[in-house]
Each structure stands twice: as structure tokens, then as C-alpha cells.
Design a protein around this motif. Structure first.
Motif, PDB file in Angstrom:
ATOM      1  N   GLY A   1     -60.877   7.287 -17.386  1.00 37.09           N
ATOM      2  CA  GLY A   1     -62.271   7.361 -16.957  1.00 37.09           C
ATOM      3  C   GLY A   1     -62.528   8.305 -15.796  1.00 37.09           C
ATOM      4  O   GLY A   1     -61.616   8.771 -15.129  1.00 37.09           O
ATOM      5  N   GLU A   2     -63.830   8.576 -15.591  1.00 39.34           N
ATOM      6  CA  GLU A   2     -64.263   9.451 -14.492  1.00 39.34           C
ATOM      7  C   GLU A   2     -64.943   8.554 -13.443  1.00 39.34           C
ATOM      8  O   GLU A   2     -66.065   8.078 -13.662  1.00 39.34           O
ATOM      9  CB  GLU A   2     -65.230  10.509 -15.040  1.00 39.34           C
ATOM     10  CG  GLU A   2     -66.008  11.268 -13.994  1.00 39.34           C
ATOM     11  CD  GLU A   2     -65.151  11.880 -12.885  1.00 39.34           C
ATOM     12  OE1 GLU A   2     -64.141  12.538 -13.178  1.00 39.34           O
ATOM     13  OE2 GLU A   2     -65.498  11.671 -11.698  1.00 39.34           O
TER      14      GLU A   2
ATOM     15  N   MET B   1     -56.740   7.410 -10.970  1.00 46.61           N
ATOM     16  CA  MET B   1     -56.258   8.465 -11.860  1.00 46.61           C
ATOM     17  C   MET B   1     -55.886   7.920 -13.230  1.00 46.61           C
ATOM     18  O   MET B   1     -55.133   8.532 -13.979  1.00 46.61           O
ATOM     19  CB  MET B   1     -55.044   9.180 -11.239  1.00 46.61           C
ATOM     20  CG  MET B   1     -55.399   9.954  -9.985  1.00 46.61           C
ATOM     21  SD  MET B   1     -54.003  10.868  -9.337  1.00 46.61           S
ATOM     22  CE  MET B   1     -54.675  11.463  -7.772  1.00 46.61           C
TER      23      MET B   1
ATOM     24  N   SER C   1     -59.787  17.556 -10.036  1.00 43.63           N
ATOM     25  CA  SER C   1     -59.078  18.133 -11.178  1.00 43.63           C
ATOM     26  C   SER C   1     -59.576  19.552 -11.392  1.00 43.63           C
ATOM     27  O   SER C   1     -60.589  19.772 -12.040  1.00 43.63           O
ATOM     28  CB  SER C   1     -59.342  17.276 -12.423  1.00 43.63           C
ATOM     29  OG  SER C   1     -58.761  16.017 -12.233  1.00 43.63           O
TER      30      SER C   1
ATOM     31  N   GLY D   1     -52.782  11.219 -18.078  1.00 43.59           N
ATOM     32  CA  GLY D   1     -53.409  11.706 -19.301  1.00 43.59           C
ATOM     33  C   GLY D   1     -52.886  11.041 -20.561  1.00 43.59           C
ATOM     34  O   GLY D   1     -53.285  11.381 -21.656  1.00 43.59           O
TER      35      GLY D   1
ATOM     36  N   SER E   1     -60.023  10.475  -7.818  1.00 41.94           N
ATOM     37  CA  SER E   1     -59.775  11.746  -8.504  1.00 41.94           C
ATOM     38  C   SER E   1     -60.958  12.018  -9.425  1.00 41.94           C
ATOM     39  O   SER E   1     -61.323  11.177 -10.242  1.00 41.94           O
ATOM     40  CB  SER E   1     -58.484  11.631  -9.318  1.00 41.94           C
ATOM     41  OG  SER E   1     -58.295  12.792 -10.092  1.00 41.94           O
TER      42      SER E   1
ATOM     43  N   GLU F   1     -55.774  19.029  -8.229  1.00 38.92           N
ATOM     44  CA  GLU F   1     -54.817  18.775  -9.310  1.00 38.92           C
ATOM     45  C   GLU F   1     -54.874  19.955 -10.279  1.00 38.92           C
ATOM     46  O   GLU F   1     -55.966  20.463 -10.598  1.00 38.92           O
ATOM     47  CB  GLU F   1     -55.187  17.468 -10.028  1.00 38.92           C
ATOM     48  CG  GLU F   1     -55.027  16.262  -9.132  1.00 38.92           C
ATOM     49  CD  GLU F   1     -55.818  15.065  -9.611  1.00 38.92           C
ATOM     50  OE1 GLU F   1     -57.052  15.037  -9.391  1.00 38.92           O
ATOM     51  OE2 GLU F   1     -55.210  14.178 -10.219  1.00 38.92           O
TER      52      GLU F   1
ATOM     53  N   PHE G   1     -57.188  18.719 -22.563  1.00 39.32           N
ATOM     54  CA  PHE G   1     -55.750  18.434 -22.479  1.00 39.32           C
ATOM     55  C   PHE G   1     -55.482  16.965 -22.187  1.00 39.32           C
ATOM     56  O   PHE G   1     -54.361  16.583 -21.852  1.00 39.32           O
ATOM     57  CB  PHE G   1     -55.138  19.287 -21.351  1.00 39.32           C
ATOM     58  CG  PHE G   1     -55.914  19.095 -20.086  1.00 39.32           C
ATOM     59  CD1 PHE G   1     -55.605  18.050 -19.242  1.00 39.32           C
ATOM     60  CD2 PHE G   1     -56.999  19.901 -19.795  1.00 39.32           C
ATOM     61  CE1 PHE G   1     -56.364  17.816 -18.107  1.00 39.32           C
ATOM     62  CE2 PHE G   1     -57.761  19.674 -18.662  1.00 39.32           C
ATOM     63  CZ  PHE G   1     -57.441  18.630 -17.821  1.00 39.32           C
TER      64      PHE G   1
ATOM     65  N   PHE H   1     -47.769  19.259 -17.706  1.00 41.90           N
ATOM     66  CA  PHE H   1     -48.575  18.711 -18.804  1.00 41.90           C
ATOM     67  C   PHE H   1     -47.773  17.666 -19.571  1.00 41.90           C
ATOM     68  O   PHE H   1     -46.632  17.902 -19.956  1.00 41.90           O
ATOM     69  CB  PHE H   1     -48.994  19.846 -19.750  1.00 41.90           C
ATOM     70  CG  PHE H   1     -49.648  19.362 -21.009  1.00 41.90           C
ATOM     71  CD1 PHE H   1     -50.843  18.662 -20.964  1.00 41.90           C
ATOM     72  CD2 PHE H   1     -49.061  19.594 -22.255  1.00 41.90           C
ATOM     73  CE1 PHE H   1     -51.452  18.200 -22.131  1.00 41.90           C
ATOM     74  CE2 PHE H   1     -49.655  19.140 -23.422  1.00 41.90           C
ATOM     75  CZ  PHE H   1     -50.861  18.440 -23.368  1.00 41.90           C
ATOM     76  N   ASN H   2     -48.399  16.513 -19.784  1.00 42.78           N
ATOM     77  CA  ASN H   2     -47.774  15.472 -20.606  1.00 42.78           C
ATOM     78  C   ASN H   2     -48.349  15.542 -22.007  1.00 42.78           C
ATOM     79  O   ASN H   2     -49.538  15.287 -22.197  1.00 42.78           O
ATOM     80  CB  ASN H   2     -48.062  14.091 -20.012  1.00 42.78           C
ATOM     81  CG  ASN H   2     -47.358  13.907 -18.691  1.00 42.78           C
ATOM     82  OD1 ASN H   2     -46.150  14.065 -18.596  1.00 42.78           O
ATOM     83  ND2 ASN H   2     -48.122  13.615 -17.646  1.00 42.78           N
TER      84      ASN H   2
ATOM     85  N   HIS I   1     -57.524  22.693 -12.299  1.00 41.22           N
ATOM     86  CA  HIS I   1     -56.858  23.137 -13.537  1.00 41.22           C
ATOM     87  C   HIS I   1     -57.076  24.595 -13.931  1.00 41.22           C
ATOM     88  O   HIS I   1     -56.423  25.079 -14.861  1.00 41.22           O
ATOM     89  CB  HIS I   1     -57.223  22.251 -14.735  1.00 41.22           C
ATOM     90  CG  HIS I   1     -56.961  20.800 -14.509  1.00 41.22           C
ATOM     91  ND1 HIS I   1     -55.807  20.324 -13.921  1.00 41.22           N
ATOM     92  CD2 HIS I   1     -57.711  19.693 -14.768  1.00 41.22           C
ATOM     93  CE1 HIS I   1     -55.862  19.011 -13.844  1.00 41.22           C
ATOM     94  NE2 HIS I   1     -57.003  18.604 -14.338  1.00 41.22           N
TER      95      HIS I   1
HETATM   96  N1  SAH Z   1     -61.472  11.684 -14.481  1.00 38.75           N
HETATM   97  C1  SAH Z   1     -60.636  11.828 -13.309  1.00 38.75           C
HETATM   98  C2  SAH Z   1     -59.341  11.024 -13.422  1.00 38.75           C
HETATM   99  C3  SAH Z   1     -58.535  11.537 -14.564  1.00 38.75           C
HETATM  100  S1  SAH Z   1     -56.815  11.304 -14.726  1.00 38.75           S
HETATM  101  C4  SAH Z   1     -60.318  13.302 -13.112  1.00 38.75           C
HETATM  102  O1  SAH Z   1     -60.675  14.096 -13.958  1.00 38.75           O
HETATM  103  O2  SAH Z   1     -59.749  13.650 -12.077  1.00 38.75           O
HETATM  104  C5  SAH Z   1     -55.994  12.000 -13.378  1.00 38.75           C
HETATM  105  C6  SAH Z   1     -55.399  13.383 -13.578  1.00 38.75           C
HETATM  106  O3  SAH Z   1     -54.562  13.522 -14.738  1.00 38.75           O
HETATM  107  C7  SAH Z   1     -56.471  14.431 -13.697  1.00 38.75           C
HETATM  108  O4  SAH Z   1     -56.183  15.498 -12.835  1.00 38.75           O
HETATM  109  C8  SAH Z   1     -56.338  14.864 -15.134  1.00 38.75           C
HETATM  110  O5  SAH Z   1     -56.862  16.128 -15.325  1.00 38.75           O
HETATM  111  C9  SAH Z   1     -54.844  14.767 -15.342  1.00 38.75           C
HETATM  112  N2  SAH Z   1     -54.448  14.799 -16.757  1.00 38.75           N
HETATM  113  C10 SAH Z   1     -55.186  14.453 -17.820  1.00 38.75           C
HETATM  114  N3  SAH Z   1     -54.481  14.628 -18.961  1.00 38.75           N
HETATM  115  C11 SAH Z   1     -53.269  15.093 -18.607  1.00 38.75           C
HETATM  116  C12 SAH Z   1     -52.094  15.425 -19.337  1.00 38.75           C
HETATM  117  N4  SAH Z   1     -52.043  15.297 -20.670  1.00 38.75           N
HETATM  118  N5  SAH Z   1     -51.026  15.849 -18.640  1.00 38.75           N
HETATM  119  C13 SAH Z   1     -51.063  15.929 -17.298  1.00 38.75           C
HETATM  120  N6  SAH Z   1     -52.137  15.607 -16.556  1.00 38.75           N
HETATM  121  C14 SAH Z   1     -53.236  15.188 -17.192  1.00 38.75           C
END
Ligand code: SAH
Length: 360
Positions: free
Chosen positions: A163-164, A160, A217, A338, A195, A260, A122, A293-294, A219
């Protein structure tokens, strides 16, 4: 004079690193602390302006070192005061950082890698693939640039962006040390948040090494679903992840794990899944952050309705878990969670101008 390539970029060094570097030049270690302060507290990159260093040391530094910050190529302010900066690292790599103003906080959301290798289904960063890890200089440089651009100090930093962070362990940990140093950004452990999607061995290492707040994260409340949404779960499933997170808190009663949870219509947002989530987190001091969700072009998911998100939240709250719904910020400039991608990499400066921001 040596070329830029051979000079040491002092943004890569934390307090200890600067002290040893300076000692290596034959000067006293305290000068390293002064340099740290000049760079990060006063935003100074020119050695001649570092007036409490001896003339000799300044000359030496000019020969062998530099303070090279990432270049801002694009600055896009959103209607709600959010800013998105596109930073150029080298001719092939660009990243984004996002500034989120709130009444009593100034938060910067930073990137730790160019792209991402984790392939969460996502997330639009995943679509771009993985290019490379950021250096400490490129991570801390995002704070330097933001404070310089804004003319004010940041109060919070969250990893956030792209990247990881736990897949780029050492540079990230060194950068968090600079963030928390009293001579640099002075952020407490409650104000720097990593994160992660849940790389368990790295998380255990972080437990030993670093003092930052932890966001995970999650989910999904079951392995079956999480395997699909966050594929790293196939390697480190929930029965490994949850205990590792609990241990991260080391019994500190003031700390909680922030989970998250992206709200995907018809995928992870049912009442049954809320109950499973409550059961999963039993015994772990937790906060849950529901993220609407974006969407991004080409995605197969839709965001849950506001009513569904609220019903899901109510269930969690009733069970005693502090649950908030993240307010989406900067969505008019694709700066929301995201949505950060290196998309701009291929776009010309003229096109960027049409996107409504300021091209440098
Ligand atoms: N790699 C790290 C940082 C990622 S971005 C991680 O996985 O936590 C930070 C948050 O945004 C994460 O919780 C990720 O799952 C979330 N995210 C990613 N894509 C998204 C989307 N399209 N809409 C909403 N949240 C999203």
C-alpha cells in the motif's frame, strides 16, 4: 449485550481519542491514558485485567467497547530470523507484515492498504490491485500482534509493506501518533519511517502534521523514466516532488530524505543515470538506499548485477551522498520488498501448510 459490530474498537483511538471516549462515559480523562498503556504497553485486551480502572468503568467498557486485534492466520519464519505474518482482517481481506531482526534493531515492516492503486511497474503488490484502506486499528494492530508474537519490543517501524501510506492519510497519521506515544510504543521520530511514491499534496500536509522520517521511492533520475516506473510521477513530477521533500526537512540539519532506488538491469542503472541522480539531488540533504530488484512471477525486469550495483553506488558515494545497498532479507519466504501480496487469500490452509509455515 451489544454485538461486536456496534462496539468501538479502542485500537482505533490515540491518546486524545481515548481520553474523549472515556470522558463521554462520564469518567475522568486520565483513565483514557491508563487504557492506552494497558493495551499497547502491556498488551492487555481484557478490560477485567485493567486493574487500575474502577469496576464501574470496566463494566461500562465491556458494554460499549472492545480491543479487537487482527488474527494471525499464518506465521512463516525465514532462515535469517525474518518472520512474515499473514493477518486476516475480515473474510475478504488479508495483509502481510514482516519482522526484520538485526543485531541492535527490531524492525517491523507494515502495510497501510490491502493492495495498492499506484501500479508501479516493478512491484508485485500492484498486480493485485487495490481493495481497501486499512483502519488505524489494523495498522497499529500489526505492531500489537508482532510484539505479542515475539514477546519483545520493536525498535523501528517502516511503512514499506503493502500500500501507499499517504493515500490513506488520516488512519496512518493517527497510527504514527500511537507509535510515538510514551504510554504506547515509545518510538522516536527517527524510528518511524513513512515510505511514499510521492503524493505531493499529502506530503505537504504531512509536513504540517506529523513527525516521522521520510523515505521516497525515487527509482529514476528523470521524469521520462519515472513516468514509466512510478506512474504517479505523471501527476506529481520531479520538479514538484523534490522541493516538497526538501521542505519536509524544515531545515533540521540532523534530518535527511532517504531515496529508495530499485536496481533494474539496463533500465535505471547506468553511469549516466548515476550522474543525473547526483545532479537531481544537489542541495537536498539525502541518503540513497539502493534496493536490489526482487523478481516475482511474470515480471519483465531483472535485477542489476552485484558489480553494476556496486559501481553505481561508488559513483554516488564519490559525490558525497551516503549510499547503502539494502540487504535482501527473508527472500526465501517471499517477504522481501515488493513481494508482499494477498496471494495467500485464495489458498487453502492445507496449501499454506505446505508453504512451510505455521497455520493457525
Ligand atoms: N507505496 C510505498 C511503499 C511501498 S514498498 C512506496 O512507494 O514507497 C517499499 C519499497 O519497496 C518502495 O521503495 C518500492 O518501490 C520498493 N519495491 C517495490 N517492488 C519492489 C521489488 N520488486 N523489488 C525491490 N523493491 C521493490
Amino acid at each position: 449485550m451489544q454485538s461486536t459490530e456496534q462496539k468501538v474498537n479502542l485500537l482505533n483511538l490515540d491518546r486524545q481519542g481515548l481520553e474523549s471516549f472515556i470522558e463521554g462515559l462520564g469518567a475522568k480523562a486520565f483513565n483514557g491514558r491508563n487504557v492506552l498503556k494497558w493495551i499497547h504497553k502491556h498488551g492487555v485486551t481484557d478490560f477485567d485485567a485493567m486493574t487500575d480502572l474502577s469496576k464501574k468503568l470496566r463494566e461500562q467498557l465491556k458494554q460499549v467497547a472492545e480491543v479487537r486485534v487482527p488474527e494471525v492466520v499464518f506465521d512463516q519464519p525465514a532462515l535469517d530470523g525474518t518472520h512474515k505474518w499473514v493477518l486476516e482482517l475480515d473474510c475478504n481481506n488479508r495483509i502481510e507484515s514482516v519482522y526484520i531482526p538485526e543485531p541492535n534493531r527490531a524492525t517491523l515492516c507494515i502495510s497501510s492498504q490491502v493492495g495498492c492503486a499506484l501500479d508501479c511497474s516493478f512491484c508485485s503488490t500492484a498486480q493485485q490491485g487495490f481493495n481497501r484502506n486499512l483502519t488505524t486499528a489494523e495498522i497499529i494492530g500489526q505492531l500489537w500482534v508482532a510484539e505479542h508474537e515475539l514477546g519483545k519490543r520493536l525498535t523501528n517501524v517502516v511503512f514499506m509493506g503493502m500500500g501507499e501510506p499517504l493515500a490513506n492519510f488520516d488512519p496512518v497519521v493517527t497510527a504514527t501518533r500511537i507509535m510515538q506515544d510514551d504510554l504506547a510504543y515509545m518510538l522516536s521520530k527517527y524510528r518511524v519511517t513513512i515510505s511514499t511514491s510521492g503524493i505531493v499534496p499529502a506530503l505537504r500536509q504531512l509536513t504540517e502534521l506529523s513527525e516521522v522520517s521520510l523515505a521516497v521511492s525515487l527509482h529514476a533520475p528523470t521524469n521520462e523514466l519515472r513516468d514509466q516506473l512510478v506512474p504517479i510521477n505523471q501527476k506529481y513530477p520531479l520538479e514538484q516532488l523534490i522541493p516538497a521533500c526538501r521542505e519536509y526537512l524544515r531545515g533540521d540539519k540532523r534530518r535527511k530524505v532517504t531515496w529508495e532506488y530499485v536496481m533494474l538491469d539496463g533500465i535505471n542503472d547506468s553511469d549516466k543515470q548515476a550522474k543525473q541522480l547526483i545532479r537531481l539531488l544537489e542541495g537536498t540533504p539525502s541518503k540513497i538506499n539502493l534496493i536490489p530488484f526482487n523478481p516475482f512471477p511474470g515480471t519483465r525486469y531483472q535485477c542489476s548485477s552485484p558489480e553494476r550495483i556496486d559501481a553505481f553506488r561508488q559513483r554516488l558515494v564519490k559525490s558525497g551522498i551516503v549510499t547503502t545497498t539494502r540487504k535482501t532479507r527473508g527472500d526465501d519466504i517471499d517477504a522481501a520488498c515488493g513481494q508482499l501480496v494477498g496471494r495467500v487469500k485464495d489458498r487453502s490452509r492445507r496449501e499454506l501448510k505446505h508453504a512451510g509455515g505455521v497455520v493457525r
